[in-house]
Design an enzyme around this catalytic site. Sequence first.
Site, PDB file in Angstrom:
ATOM      1  N   GLY A 131       0.777  -1.240   0.000  1.00  0.00           N
ATOM      2  CA  GLY A 131       0.000   0.000   0.000  1.00  0.00           C
ATOM      3  C   GLY A 131       0.804   1.283   0.000  1.00  0.00           C
ATOM      4  O   GLY A 131       0.305   2.318   0.438  1.00  0.00           O
ATOM      5  N   SER A 132       2.034   1.236  -0.544  1.00  0.00           N
ATOM      6  CA  SER A 132       2.783   2.499  -0.568  1.00  0.00           C
ATOM      7  C   SER A 132       2.159   3.490  -1.553  1.00  0.00           C
ATOM      8  O   SER A 132       2.205   4.703  -1.330  1.00  0.00           O
ATOM      9  CB  SER A 132       4.268   2.262  -0.880  1.00  0.00           C
ATOM     10  N   ASN A 133       1.550   2.987  -2.611  1.00  0.00           N
ATOM     11  CA  ASN A 133       0.851   3.905  -3.526  1.00  0.00           C
ATOM     12  C   ASN A 133      -0.417   4.463  -2.876  1.00  0.00           C
ATOM     13  O   ASN A 133      -0.768   5.621  -3.084  1.00  0.00           O
ATOM     14  CB  ASN A 133       0.520   3.214  -4.851  1.00  0.00           C
ATOM     15  N   ARG A 139     -16.542 -15.064  -9.437  1.00  0.00           N
ATOM     16  CA  ARG A 139     -15.786 -13.808  -9.511  1.00  0.00           C
ATOM     17  C   ARG A 139     -16.727 -12.641  -9.807  1.00  0.00           C
ATOM     18  O   ARG A 139     -16.559 -11.542  -9.298  1.00  0.00           O
ATOM     19  CB  ARG A 139     -14.731 -13.898 -10.626  1.00  0.00           C
ATOM     20  N   ASN A 177      -5.378   2.397 -12.843  1.00  0.00           N
ATOM     21  CA  ASN A 177      -4.398   1.433 -12.332  1.00  0.00           C
ATOM     22  C   ASN A 177      -3.004   2.024 -12.501  1.00  0.00           C
ATOM     23  O   ASN A 177      -2.771   2.832 -13.399  1.00  0.00           O
ATOM     24  CB  ASN A 177      -4.490   0.126 -13.120  1.00  0.00           C
ATOM     25  N   HIS A 206       0.983   0.769 -13.099  1.00  0.00           N
ATOM     26  CA  HIS A 206       1.777  -0.396 -13.499  1.00  0.00           C
ATOM     27  C   HIS A 206       3.251   0.008 -13.477  1.00  0.00           C
ATOM     28  O   HIS A 206       3.604   1.100 -13.954  1.00  0.00           O
ATOM     29  CB  HIS A 206       1.360  -0.842 -14.903  1.00  0.00           C
ATOM     30  N   GLU A 235       6.429   6.187  -8.973  1.00  0.00           N
ATOM     31  CA  GLU A 235       5.002   5.841  -8.863  1.00  0.00           C
ATOM     32  C   GLU A 235       4.302   6.756  -7.869  1.00  0.00           C
ATOM     33  O   GLU A 235       3.173   7.195  -8.078  1.00  0.00           O
ATOM     34  CB  GLU A 235       4.839   4.385  -8.409  1.00  0.00           C
TER      35      GLU A 235
HETATM   36  C1  GRF Z   1       3.387  -1.199  -7.485  1.00  0.00           C
HETATM   37  O1  GRF Z   1       4.638  -1.445  -8.049  1.00  0.00           O
HETATM   38  C2  GRF Z   1       2.348  -0.974  -8.560  1.00  0.00           C
HETATM   39  O2  GRF Z   1       2.859  -0.426  -9.722  1.00  0.00           O
HETATM   40  C3  GRF Z   1       1.859  -2.375  -8.846  1.00  0.00           C
HETATM   41  O3  GRF Z   1       1.891  -3.028  -7.597  1.00  0.00           O
HETATM   42  C4  GRF Z   1       2.845  -2.405  -6.737  1.00  0.00           C
HETATM   43  C5  GRF Z   1       2.106  -2.036  -5.505  1.00  0.00           C
HETATM   44  O4  GRF Z   1       2.935  -1.519  -4.501  1.00  0.00           O
HETATM   45  N1  GRF Z   1       0.571  -2.355  -9.477  1.00  0.00           N
HETATM   46  P1  GRF Z   1       2.271  -0.870  -3.211  1.00  0.00           P
HETATM   47  O5  GRF Z   1       1.350  -1.915  -2.587  1.00  0.00           O
HETATM   48  O6  GRF Z   1       1.511   0.344  -3.629  1.00  0.00           O
HETATM   49  O7  GRF Z   1       3.428  -0.539  -2.309  1.00  0.00           O
END
Ligand code: GRF
Length: 208
Positions: free
Chosen positions: A14-16, A68, A110, A112, A182
Site C-alpha cells: 500500500g505504498s501507492n 468472480r 491502475n 503499473h 510511482e
Molecule cells: C506497485 O509497483 C504498482 O505499480 C503495482 O503493484 C505495486 C504495488 O505496490 N501495481 P504498493 O502496494 O503500492 O506498495
Amino acid sequence: MKKIRIGVLVSGNGSNLQALIDASRTEVLSCAEIVLVISNKKEAFALKRAQQANIETLFLDQKLFSSRTDYFQKICEEMKKREVELICLAGFLLKCEPNLIRCFQNRILNIHPALLPKFGGKGMYGMRVHEAVIRSGEKESGCTVHLVDEEYDHGPILLQRKVPVLAGDTAETLAQRVLKEEHLAYPEAVRLWIEKEFKNVCAHSSAG
Ligand code: GRF
C-alpha cells in the site's frame, strides 16, 4: 468545496495508497478524498495504513463468493454505497471482472511499474516486470497510470514517468527507483483525471 470521492482496491503493502492519502491531505490532491479502501487480503499492510489515516476499510474474502462476478458485484455495491466517483487500483492483484468495469466505466485507474505497452499483460506483476526489463536490455523503464478496461494493462494511458536502467541494476534496485516515481505519478494522474472529468474542481479546491 466538493471533493471527488475515491475508493481504493489493494492487496499488499500500500505504498501507492499512502502516496494518494498524503497527496489528498496537501495541495497536490486537495480536490479528492479517499473514502473507502477494500482489500482481498486480510493481512495487507495497506489496510493498516488506511486505518491509521482514519479511512474506512473492508476486507472482502473472495472465497466467500460463489463466482468472480459476484465478488466484483459486491465491490461495486460497496463503492456505490459510499458514492465513490473514482476507483484507484493500487497493487490490487485480481483482474477486475467486466461487471465492475461497466459499473465504473472510465472511472477505474491502475498503476503499473513499467512503460506500457511494454512489459504488461497477464503474469506481468511485481518483480517479474523488473526482471523482464533488465533481461531485455532496455535503457529505461518507469511507471504508467492508465484507465482500466477489460484487457490486462491495456486502457488509455494518462501519465508515465521514466527512470534510467543502470548498469548493475537488479530487479530490486530498479523496482525501488520506479516505485519512487510511482508515488509522484499516481497523485498527479488522479488530479489530471479529475480536472478532465470535473473541470475546475481541483483549481477551486487548491485555491482555498
Ligand atoms: C506497485 O509497483 C504498482 O505499480 C503495482 O503493484 C505495486 C504495488 O505496490 N501495481 P504498493 O502496494 O503500492 O506498495
